[in-house]
Design a protein around this motif. Sequence first.
Motif, short mmCIF file in Angstrom:
data_model
loop_
_atom_site.label_atom_id
_atom_site.label_comp_id
_atom_site.label_asym_id
_atom_site.label_seq_id
_atom_site.Cartn_x
_atom_site.Cartn_y
_atom_site.Cartn_z
N VAL A 124 -16.56 -12.95 13.78
CA VAL A 124 -15.37 -13.31 13.03
C VAL A 124 -15.16 -12.30 11.89
O VAL A 124 -16.11 -11.98 11.18
N PRO A 125 -13.96 -11.78 11.71
CA PRO A 125 -13.71 -10.86 10.58
C PRO A 125 -14.03 -11.56 9.26
O PRO A 125 -13.74 -12.75 9.10
N TYR A 126 -14.62 -10.83 8.33
CA TYR A 126 -14.94 -11.43 7.03
C TYR A 126 -14.73 -10.41 5.92
O TYR A 126 -14.52 -9.22 6.17
N ASN A 127 -14.80 -10.88 4.68
CA ASN A 127 -14.54 -10.04 3.52
C ASN A 127 -15.66 -9.01 3.33
O ASN A 127 -16.84 -9.38 3.28
N GLU A 128 -15.29 -7.77 3.20
CA GLU A 128 -16.28 -6.69 3.04
C GLU A 128 -17.16 -6.90 1.81
O GLU A 128 -18.29 -6.40 1.75
N LEU A 129 -16.66 -7.62 0.82
CA LEU A 129 -17.42 -7.84 -0.41
C LEU A 129 -18.71 -8.62 -0.16
O LEU A 129 -19.66 -8.53 -0.94
N LEU A 130 -18.75 -9.38 0.92
CA LEU A 130 -19.95 -10.16 1.23
C LEU A 130 -21.14 -9.26 1.55
O LEU A 130 -22.29 -9.65 1.39
#
Length: 309
Positions: free
Chosen positions: A224-230
């Motif tokens: 699943v696409p997720y926020n790069e900040l993670l």
Amino acid sequence: MGSSPVYALEHDGGPEYESGYASGTSSEADLADIYFTKPHLAFLNRQLQNLEPQEILRWCITTLPNLYQETAFGLTGLTTLDMLSKMKIPRPQMVDLLFFDTLHHFPETYKLIDRIRERYPLVALHIFKPAGADTAEEFARQHGEKLWETNDQLYDWLAKVEPAQRAYKELQVGAVLTGRRRSQGGQRGDIPVIEVDEAGLVKVNPFANWSFKQVNDYIKDNNVPYNELLDRGYKSVGDWHSTKPVKEGEDERAGRWQGQQKTECGIHNPRSKFAQFLKEQELKKQQEALRQALDSVDDSESVGHGIAS
């Protein structure tokens, strides 16, 4: 437009409204579509507590009309979205997304939204911004620089709470899915699976029992696409000005509002808190207007005395 579904808790003496939605009128439009008695709500929570998130989501789809998903595209919200997308739900029953754009999200968050649109093209996304502003610059011109520092409650109202209430009214929202989990700590440490807020809005927390690891594993396992900040130490991502990476062993939301006595942005706080805040703001305006009027009178009298002398 039809009337919005109104949810209420009911006790032996009649409906117990947490919001004041009950106006005392008896017109059909004012009647709640669904009543949850306190025993019934407690029963539902006992039953739902033992179900997996997918089962809770299916229950929501078949039980709650005018259902939406609130999300800032954190891991739990993305997990919710992906699970719903795999249920092969007919379009009329699909759960639309609600995103409250404060105008101060990270660039990475906005990039993620574009990727989500590509990955889930059938899901409708409703974006609500602060009234009268489309950019952070416009917001600052209207309300001053760094309002979140000078008056954080006013910032929460303008950027989050008011847009949310406007969305509920315009879209006739009756129930929402949230990404809150007990493992996030703070005010979320003991949230039930299903709750009813002061205004009668049903809030369902399908992942109340899940840990950060469980949602993170789901995201990875399902690509699943997720926020790069993670990948840079963030676990909970909000506005850029109030979000920082967390240290090893810290609570998941420890990076939000560091140094402040708050754990929620306002959307999940009692609406009465903001009603009181608005009254205080209005009182301040009235007091300031009165002060200016008295100053003007004093100035006029001073000029008059000067001319007379």
